[in-house]
Scaffold this motif. Structure first.
Motif, PDB file in Angstrom:
ATOM      1  N   ASN A 273       0.808  -1.218   0.000  1.00  0.00           N
ATOM      2  CA  ASN A 273       0.000   0.000   0.000  1.00  0.00           C
ATOM      3  C   ASN A 273       0.842   1.269   0.000  1.00  0.00           C
ATOM      4  OD1 ASN A 273       1.035  -0.173   2.559  1.00  0.00           O
ATOM      5  ND2 ASN A 273      -0.889   0.256   3.612  1.00  0.00           N
ATOM      6  N   GLU A 274       2.121   1.131  -0.249  1.00  0.00           N
ATOM      7  CA  GLU A 274       3.009   2.297  -0.253  1.00  0.00           C
ATOM      8  C   GLU A 274       3.296   2.786  -1.664  1.00  0.00           C
ATOM      9  OE1 GLU A 274       6.224   0.687   2.160  1.00  0.00           O
ATOM     10  OE2 GLU A 274       5.612   2.001   3.806  1.00  0.00           O
ATOM     11  N   TYR A 275       3.302   4.091  -1.805  1.00  0.00           N
ATOM     12  CA  TYR A 275       3.588   4.743  -3.069  1.00  0.00           C
ATOM     13  C   TYR A 275       5.051   5.158  -3.116  1.00  0.00           C
ATOM     14  CZ  TYR A 275      -1.407   5.280  -4.139  1.00  0.00           C
ATOM     15  OH  TYR A 275      -2.723   5.060  -4.424  1.00  0.00           O
ATOM     16  N   VAL A 276       5.533   5.411  -4.319  1.00  0.00           N
ATOM     17  CA  VAL A 276       6.852   6.004  -4.527  1.00  0.00           C
ATOM     18  C   VAL A 276       6.652   7.469  -4.914  1.00  0.00           C
ATOM     19  CG1 VAL A 276       9.011   5.940  -5.807  1.00  0.00           C
ATOM     20  CG2 VAL A 276       7.790   3.798  -5.302  1.00  0.00           C
ATOM     21  N   TYR A 277       7.258   8.358  -4.146  1.00  0.00           N
ATOM     22  CA  TYR A 277       7.170   9.790  -4.407  1.00  0.00           C
ATOM     23  C   TYR A 277       8.565  10.332  -4.756  1.00  0.00           C
ATOM     24  CZ  TYR A 277       2.653   9.719  -2.040  1.00  0.00           C
ATOM     25  OH  TYR A 277       1.360   9.451  -1.688  1.00  0.00           O
ATOM     26  N   TRP A 278       8.576  11.319  -5.633  1.00  0.00           N
ATOM     27  CA  TRP A 278       9.812  12.037  -5.907  1.00  0.00           C
ATOM     28  C   TRP A 278       9.578  13.528  -5.660  1.00  0.00           C
ATOM     29  CZ3 TRP A 278      14.694  10.290  -7.333  1.00  0.00           C
ATOM     30  CH2 TRP A 278      14.799   8.921  -7.589  1.00  0.00           C
ATOM     31  N   TYR A 279      10.482  14.098  -4.874  1.00  0.00           N
ATOM     32  CA  TYR A 279      10.527  15.526  -4.633  1.00  0.00           C
ATOM     33  C   TYR A 279      11.934  16.020  -4.989  1.00  0.00           C
ATOM     34  CZ  TYR A 279       6.163  16.110  -2.002  1.00  0.00           C
ATOM     35  OH  TYR A 279       4.840  16.196  -1.634  1.00  0.00           O
ATOM     36  N   ARG A 280      12.067  17.313  -5.240  1.00  0.00           N
ATOM     37  CA  ARG A 280      13.393  17.876  -5.423  1.00  0.00           C
ATOM     38  C   ARG A 280      13.534  19.166  -4.634  1.00  0.00           C
ATOM     39  NH1 ARG A 280      13.729  20.022 -11.720  1.00  0.00           N
ATOM     40  NH2 ARG A 280      12.395  21.871 -11.479  1.00  0.00           N
ATOM     41  N   GLN A 281      14.782  19.502  -4.323  1.00  0.00           N
ATOM     42  CA  GLN A 281      15.080  20.692  -3.545  1.00  0.00           C
ATOM     43  C   GLN A 281      16.196  21.441  -4.259  1.00  0.00           C
ATOM     44  OE1 GLN A 281      16.517  20.021   0.461  1.00  0.00           O
ATOM     45  NE2 GLN A 281      15.655  21.958   1.156  1.00  0.00           N
ATOM     46  N   ILE A 282      15.846  22.613  -4.740  1.00  0.00           N
ATOM     47  CA  ILE A 282      16.783  23.444  -5.478  1.00  0.00           C
ATOM     48  C   ILE A 282      17.425  24.430  -4.523  1.00  0.00           C
ATOM     49  CG2 ILE A 282      17.012  25.163  -7.311  1.00  0.00           C
ATOM     50  CD1 ILE A 282      14.641  23.799  -8.702  1.00  0.00           C
ATOM     51  N   HIS A 283      18.727  24.275  -4.338  1.00  0.00           N
ATOM     52  CA  HIS A 283      19.550  25.226  -3.602  1.00  0.00           C
ATOM     53  C   HIS A 283      18.885  25.754  -2.331  1.00  0.00           C
ATOM     54  CE1 HIS A 283      22.832  27.846  -2.776  1.00  0.00           C
ATOM     55  NE2 HIS A 283      22.109  28.943  -2.887  1.00  0.00           N
ATOM     56  N   SER A 284      18.581  24.844  -1.388  1.00  0.00           N
ATOM     57  CA  SER A 284      18.109  25.231  -0.055  1.00  0.00           C
ATOM     58  C   SER A 284      16.702  25.832  -0.049  1.00  0.00           C
ATOM     59  CB  SER A 284      19.074  26.206   0.603  1.00  0.00           C
ATOM     60  OG  SER A 284      20.350  25.627   0.725  1.00  0.00           O
ATOM     61  N   GLN A 285      16.013  25.790  -1.173  1.00  0.00           N
ATOM     62  CA  GLN A 285      14.604  26.183  -1.161  1.00  0.00           C
ATOM     63  C   GLN A 285      13.788  25.053  -0.539  1.00  0.00           C
ATOM     64  OE1 GLN A 285      13.249  27.218  -5.092  1.00  0.00           O
ATOM     65  NE2 GLN A 285      15.065  28.445  -5.534  1.00  0.00           N
ATOM     66  N   GLY A 286      12.510  25.274  -0.327  1.00  0.00           N
ATOM     67  CA  GLY A 286      11.646  24.200   0.134  1.00  0.00           C
ATOM     68  C   GLY A 286      11.495  23.136  -0.943  1.00  0.00           C
ATOM     69  N   PRO A 287      11.373  21.871  -0.546  1.00  0.00           N
ATOM     70  CA  PRO A 287      11.200  20.802  -1.539  1.00  0.00           C
ATOM     71  C   PRO A 287       9.963  21.021  -2.409  1.00  0.00           C
ATOM     72  CG  PRO A 287      11.755  19.880   0.592  1.00  0.00           C
ATOM     73  CD  PRO A 287      11.480  21.341   0.804  1.00  0.00           C
ATOM     74  N   GLN A 288      10.040  20.472  -3.616  1.00  0.00           N
ATOM     75  CA  GLN A 288       8.971  20.620  -4.600  1.00  0.00           C
ATOM     76  C   GLN A 288       8.564  19.243  -5.094  1.00  0.00           C
ATOM     77  OE1 GLN A 288      10.414  22.158  -8.311  1.00  0.00           O
ATOM     78  NE2 GLN A 288       8.410  22.832  -9.005  1.00  0.00           N
ATOM     79  N   TYR A 289       7.280  18.987  -5.121  1.00  0.00           N
ATOM     80  CA  TYR A 289       6.764  17.702  -5.604  1.00  0.00           C
ATOM     81  C   TYR A 289       7.021  17.554  -7.103  1.00  0.00           C
ATOM     82  CZ  TYR A 289       3.192  14.539  -7.471  1.00  0.00           C
ATOM     83  OH  TYR A 289       2.528  13.548  -8.158  1.00  0.00           O
ATOM     84  N   ILE A 290       7.427  16.340  -7.518  1.00  0.00           N
ATOM     85  CA  ILE A 290       7.640  16.069  -8.938  1.00  0.00           C
ATOM     86  C   ILE A 290       6.605  15.088  -9.467  1.00  0.00           C
ATOM     87  CG2 ILE A 290       9.240  15.182 -10.677  1.00  0.00           C
ATOM     88  CD1 ILE A 290      11.530  15.845  -8.749  1.00  0.00           C
ATOM     89  N   ILE A 291       6.535  13.910  -8.885  1.00  0.00           N
ATOM     90  CA  ILE A 291       5.707  12.849  -9.427  1.00  0.00           C
ATOM     91  C   ILE A 291       5.569  11.754  -8.392  1.00  0.00           C
ATOM     92  CG2 ILE A 291       7.575  11.471 -10.436  1.00  0.00           C
ATOM     93  CD1 ILE A 291       5.826  11.256 -13.003  1.00  0.00           C
ATOM     94  N   HIS A 292       4.546  10.907  -8.545  1.00  0.00           N
ATOM     95  CA  HIS A 292       4.426   9.747  -7.674  1.00  0.00           C
ATOM     96  C   HIS A 292       3.712   8.622  -8.413  1.00  0.00           C
ATOM     97  CE1 HIS A 292       0.320  11.179  -7.141  1.00  0.00           C
ATOM     98  NE2 HIS A 292       0.019  10.076  -6.491  1.00  0.00           N
ATOM     99  N   GLY A 293       3.846   7.398  -7.882  1.00  0.00           N
ATOM    100  CA  GLY A 293       3.182   6.264  -8.505  1.00  0.00           C
ATOM    101  C   GLY A 293       3.085   5.085  -7.549  1.00  0.00           C
ATOM    102  N   LEU A 294       2.217   4.144  -7.886  1.00  0.00           N
ATOM    103  CA  LEU A 294       2.024   2.946  -7.075  1.00  0.00           C
ATOM    104  C   LEU A 294       2.608   1.715  -7.769  1.00  0.00           C
ATOM    105  CD1 LEU A 294       0.750   1.695  -4.537  1.00  0.00           C
ATOM    106  CD2 LEU A 294      -1.345   1.367  -5.880  1.00  0.00           C
ATOM    107  N   LYS A 295       2.102   1.425  -8.963  1.00  0.00           N
ATOM    108  CA  LYS A 295       2.563   0.252  -9.698  1.00  0.00           C
ATOM    109  C   LYS A 295       2.947   0.597 -11.130  1.00  0.00           C
ATOM    110  CE  LYS A 295      -0.446  -3.027  -7.273  1.00  0.00           C
ATOM    111  NZ  LYS A 295      -1.537  -4.031  -7.452  1.00  0.00           N
ATOM    112  N   ASN A 296       2.092   1.405 -11.744  1.00  0.00           N
ATOM    113  CA  ASN A 296       2.286   1.691 -13.157  1.00  0.00           C
ATOM    114  C   ASN A 296       3.267   2.824 -13.376  1.00  0.00           C
ATOM    115  OD1 ASN A 296       0.252  -0.203 -13.796  1.00  0.00           O
ATOM    116  ND2 ASN A 296      -1.313   1.351 -13.406  1.00  0.00           N
ATOM    117  N   ASN A 297       3.841   2.864 -14.557  1.00  0.00           N
ATOM    118  CA  ASN A 297       4.689   3.994 -14.921  1.00  0.00           C
ATOM    119  C   ASN A 297       3.837   5.246 -15.032  1.00  0.00           C
ATOM    120  OD1 ASN A 297       6.734   2.106 -15.036  1.00  0.00           O
ATOM    121  ND2 ASN A 297       6.578   1.857 -17.253  1.00  0.00           N
ATOM    122  N   GLU A 298       4.411   6.368 -14.666  1.00  0.00           N
ATOM    123  CA  GLU A 298       3.685   7.625 -14.680  1.00  0.00           C
ATOM    124  C   GLU A 298       4.495   8.681 -15.411  1.00  0.00           C
ATOM    125  OE1 GLU A 298       0.503   6.098 -12.313  1.00  0.00           O
ATOM    126  OE2 GLU A 298       0.683   7.939 -13.489  1.00  0.00           O
TER     127      GLU A 298
END
Lengths: 110, 113
Positions: free
Chosen positions: A30-55
């Motif tokens: 029941n766990e998802y995979v999330y990707w966030y990024r952080q540009i030069h000490s700014q707050g993290p930014q959401y990129i994408i997430h998924g469970l099973k399928n490619n997104e």
């Protein structure tokens, strides 16, 4: 929540695809995979997430292996502005805890 | 919308002093949280709130207090600052249950001498 393993750093030539790997061998069903990024000490930014399928969205693509034990974030045409720390996070979709780990520092080279 | 705002941007404290880091959001988000980020590390969850009047501890809550009297505001209090609390503090909010809707503030850099 499952832990993830990412390489500490990567380089990518500008205009080329950046492929960022992540291992999450103890991920639960029941766990998802999330990707966030952080540009030069700014707050993290959401990129994408998924469970099973490619997104895919306007920022990136997420490829998850069939056994869900690893995934790859793909930035199709990396630009200098994509230089950042990228975090792969495994979490329940509605959980309260969110563990960032140390991420991968991506440097896009002109 | 201003999104998630944090004040101050930078603060220097002496050991033993107290202070409050402010966080506000204008998106009517129910869920708010505080993280700290130490050099070379990822973010670690300090406290979170799932709505006004409801708070709970995260991964590293010791030395910090929170309260949530309104939907908009979620202040973080350091009662007696210690050098180990030198860090960058990020506030985040999300619309509800789902992690992908998390929005982060610009951060507060805190130095405790």
């Amino acid at each position: 929540d499952a832990k993830t393993t990412q390489p500490p750093s990567m380089d990518c030539a500008e205009g080329r695809a950046a492929n960022l790997p992540c291992n999450h061998s103890t991920i639960s069903g029941n766990e998802y995979v999330y990707w966030y990024r952080q540009i030069h000490s700014q707050g993290p930014q959401y990129i994408i997430h998924g469970l099973k399928n490619n997104e895919t969205n306007e920022m990136a693509s997420l490829i998850i292996t069939e056994d869900r034990k690893s995934s790859t974030l793909i930035l199709p045409h990396a630009t200098l502005r994509d230089t950042a720390v990228y975090y792969c996070i495994v979490s329940r979709n509605t959980g309260n805890q969110f563990y960032f780990g140390t991420g991968t520092s991506l440097t896009v080279i002109p | 919308n201003a999104g998630v705002t944090q004040t101050p941007k930078f603060q220097v404290l002496k050991t033993g002093q107290s202070m409050t880091l402010q966080c506000a959001q204008d998106m009517n988000h129910e869920y708010m949280s505080w993280y700290r980020q130490d050099p070379g590390m990822g973010l670690r969850l300090i406290h979170y709130s799932v709505g006004a009047g409801i708070t709970d501890q995260g991964e590293v809550p010791n030395g910090y207090n929170v309260s949530r009297s309104t939907t908009e505001d979620f202040p973080l209090r350091l009662l007696s600052a210690a050098p180990s609390q030198t860090s960058v503090y990020f506030c985040a909010s999300r619309t509800g249950a789902y992690q992908e809707t998390q929005y982060f503030g610009p951060g507060t850099r805190l130095l405790v001498l």
